[in-house]
Design a protein around this motif. Structure first.
Motif, PDB file in Angstrom:
ATOM      1  N   GLY A  78       0.780  -1.229   0.000  1.00 50.71           N
ATOM      2  CA  GLY A  78       0.000   0.000   0.000  1.00 50.71           C
ATOM      3  C   GLY A  78       0.807   1.271   0.000  1.00 50.71           C
ATOM      4  O   GLY A  78       0.265   2.336   0.315  1.00 50.71           O
ATOM      5  N   VAL A  79       2.080   1.200  -0.350  1.00 54.85           N
ATOM      6  CA  VAL A  79       2.909   2.405  -0.410  1.00 54.85           C
ATOM      7  C   VAL A  79       2.425   3.274  -1.571  1.00 54.85           C
ATOM      8  O   VAL A  79       2.090   2.769  -2.651  1.00 54.85           O
ATOM      9  N   GLY A  80       2.372   4.582  -1.365  1.00 60.59           N
ATOM     10  CA  GLY A  80       1.905   5.500  -2.392  1.00 60.59           C
ATOM     11  C   GLY A  80       2.759   5.461  -3.638  1.00 60.59           C
ATOM     12  O   GLY A  80       3.964   5.178  -3.593  1.00 60.59           O
ATOM     13  N   SER A  81       2.144   5.765  -4.771  1.00 55.17           N
ATOM     14  CA  SER A  81       2.836   5.681  -6.056  1.00 55.17           C
ATOM     15  C   SER A  81       4.023   6.644  -6.120  1.00 55.17           C
ATOM     16  O   SER A  81       5.135   6.264  -6.518  1.00 55.17           O
ATOM     17  N   PHE A  82       3.789   7.898  -5.741  1.00 60.89           N
ATOM     18  CA  PHE A  82       4.869   8.869  -5.819  1.00 60.89           C
ATOM     19  C   PHE A  82       5.964   8.578  -4.793  1.00 60.89           C
ATOM     20  O   PHE A  82       7.133   8.903  -5.027  1.00 60.89           O
ATOM     21  N   ARG A  83       5.610   7.967  -3.700  1.00 65.92           N
ATOM     22  CA  ARG A  83       6.632   7.567  -2.724  1.00 65.92           C
ATOM     23  C   ARG A  83       7.499   6.455  -3.306  1.00 65.92           C
ATOM     24  O   ARG A  83       8.723   6.444  -3.114  1.00 65.92           O
ATOM     25  N   ILE A  84       6.894   5.541  -4.038  1.00 66.98           N
ATOM     26  CA  ILE A  84       7.673   4.479  -4.692  1.00 66.98           C
ATOM     27  C   ILE A  84       8.601   5.080  -5.744  1.00 66.98           C
ATOM     28  O   ILE A  84       9.766   4.688  -5.864  1.00 66.98           O
ATOM     29  N   ILE A  85       8.082   6.045  -6.484  1.00 71.41           N
ATOM     30  CA  ILE A  85       8.896   6.672  -7.528  1.00 71.41           C
ATOM     31  C   ILE A  85      10.104   7.384  -6.930  1.00 71.41           C
ATOM     32  O   ILE A  85      11.240   7.229  -7.411  1.00 71.41           O
ATOM     33  N   LEU A  86       9.872   8.154  -5.863  1.00 72.66           N
ATOM     34  CA  LEU A  86      10.945   8.961  -5.286  1.00 72.66           C
ATOM     35  C   LEU A  86      11.883   8.153  -4.396  1.00 72.66           C
ATOM     36  O   LEU A  86      13.072   8.489  -4.289  1.00 72.66           O
ATOM     37  N   ARG A  87      11.381   7.088  -3.766  1.00 73.43           N
ATOM     38  CA  ARG A  87      12.188   6.326  -2.808  1.00 73.43           C
ATOM     39  C   ARG A  87      12.831   5.090  -3.416  1.00 73.43           C
ATOM     40  O   ARG A  87      13.848   4.596  -2.890  1.00 73.43           O
ATOM     41  N   HIS A  88      12.271   4.564  -4.502  1.00 72.12           N
ATOM     42  CA  HIS A  88      12.764   3.303  -5.038  1.00 72.12           C
ATOM     43  C   HIS A  88      13.243   3.404  -6.491  1.00 72.12           C
ATOM     44  O   HIS A  88      14.317   2.900  -6.805  1.00 72.12           O
ATOM     45  N   LEU A  89      12.457   4.048  -7.348  1.00 69.15           N
ATOM     46  CA  LEU A  89      12.818   4.070  -8.759  1.00 69.15           C
ATOM     47  C   LEU A  89      13.913   5.084  -9.064  1.00 69.15           C
ATOM     48  O   LEU A  89      14.934   4.744  -9.682  1.00 69.15           O
ATOM     49  N   VAL A  90      13.713   6.336  -8.648  1.00 71.48           N
ATOM     50  CA  VAL A  90      14.697   7.383  -8.959  1.00 71.48           C
ATOM     51  C   VAL A  90      16.079   7.077  -8.367  1.00 71.48           C
ATOM     52  O   VAL A  90      17.094   7.201  -9.062  1.00 71.48           O
TER      53      VAL A  90
END
Length: 337
Positions: free
Chosen positions: A232-244
């Motif tokens: 349930g982690v937020g999409s933008f949190r995944i983008i900023l914390r994991h993908l970038v």
């Protein structure tokens, strides 16, 4: 665990001391104490073992490449020259010496003067600082914008990805060079360089975003991204914390090499009279002024050209060194120690 075993063995031996002579019991205790100390020493040695961090490994590989170190030293010296070079000069870049119009380098004007009496040393220091500021700020802004948009387009997939790619394809055909020139020309006074940065960032992220979108397509299928979605982690949190962060190596290289592209764009616009405007100056405006007097006052063109070549050359060396340091298959970085 090994220490506990040794202590247990020592206790069992202590119980068996009733059947041993006092001298034999003392020898047994001494042997067990030595074994316990040896085990503790081994455990301590294992606890002191530290793994080499990724950034430490990158730094070691970077500094193992001589050309990268030369480029870094050159860039640092140029930045220092741009920051404190005016402290050592005798003239301000806006001052005019009407007794020395178009004079060659001398003790009073180290780099000579222009036809209007401006001190070339002060102009070069000011122009270098302005060009570096434009290049560094616009490159960082372009990388941040491209990273967020490129990874977001790939992460959300579906109609978001289709619309995002359509917008990117449309933006690629926009004549960005002319639009940036129009933005800068419509500005007034000393704020023209800020509008130039805005234009470079606004139109410079598109190509990077397409590249990062392609790289993110493989990252979005990894287990830790799926697990974050499931939790349930937020999409933008995944983008900023994991993908970038996992695109960090590409972002670093693009940022460094983007400085060269931004400085080149600023120089081209200013050389054509569409960039930085008087009373401010940059390397591009100095080159524009020097090309008209190259035969009568060559120093007006030579010194800005040398500084621009040094900036471009140093950043290129740093970019090559970073690429070799980050690339695990590169042999030029040497072996990790």
């Amino acid at each position: 665990m090994a220490t506990d075993n040794a202590n247990n063995a020592k206790s069992e031996t202590a119980e068996a001391q009733l059947d041993l002579d006092p001298q034999d019991a003392a020898v047994a205790d001494a042997v067990l104490d030595e074994e316990a100390k040896a085990v503790d020493g081994n455990n301590k040695a294992e606890g002191e073992f530290k793994r080499t961090g990724r950034m430490t490994l990158y730094v070691r590989r970077f500094f193992r490449r001589p050309s990268a170190v030369v480029g870094l030293v050159m860039l640092i010296l140029l930045v220092i020259f741009a920051l404190v070079g005016s402290k050592f000069g005798k003239w301000h870049y806006e001052d005019l010496d009407f007794l020395s119009l178009g004079t060659a380098p001398n003790s009073e004007h180290w780099f000579g003067t222009t036809g209007g009496g401006s001190d070339m040393y002060a102009m070069v220091v000011r122009g270098l600082g302005r060009s570096l500021a434009i290049g560094i700020i616009s490159s960082i802004g372009t990388t941040i914008l491209a990273a967020i948009i490129g990874t977001s387009i790939a992460f959300f997939q579906g109609w978001v990805e289709r619309i995002g790619m359509w917008i990117l394809d449309m933006l690629l055909v926009v004549p960005s060079f002319l639009l940036i020139a129009m933005i800068v020309r419509s500005s007034a006074g000393m704020s023209g360089w800020l509008w130039l940065i805005f234009g470079l960032v606004a139109f410079g992220w598109i190509g990077y975003a397409r590249v990062l979108r392609t790289l993110t397509m493989s990252l979005r299928e990894l287990d830790y991204v799926r697990a974050a979605k499931f939790m349930g982690v937020g999409s933008f949190r995944i983008i900023l914390r994991h993908l970038v962060p996992n695109l960090g190596s590409v972002l670093i290289i693009n940022t460094v090499l983007g400085v060269v592209g931004a400085v080149g764009s600023e120089t081209s616009l200013s050389f054509l009279g569409l960039g930085i405007k008087a009373p401010d100056t940059s390397l591009g405006t100095l080159l524009n002024d020097g090309q008209s007097v190259v035969l009568t006052a060559p120093w007006v063109l030579i010194f800005p050209s040398i500084v621009l070549i040094m900036v471009t050359f140093s950043v290129q060396l740093i970019g090559d060194g970073l690429r070799d340091a980050i690339d695990p298959y590169s042999r030029s970085g040497g072996k990790a120690k």
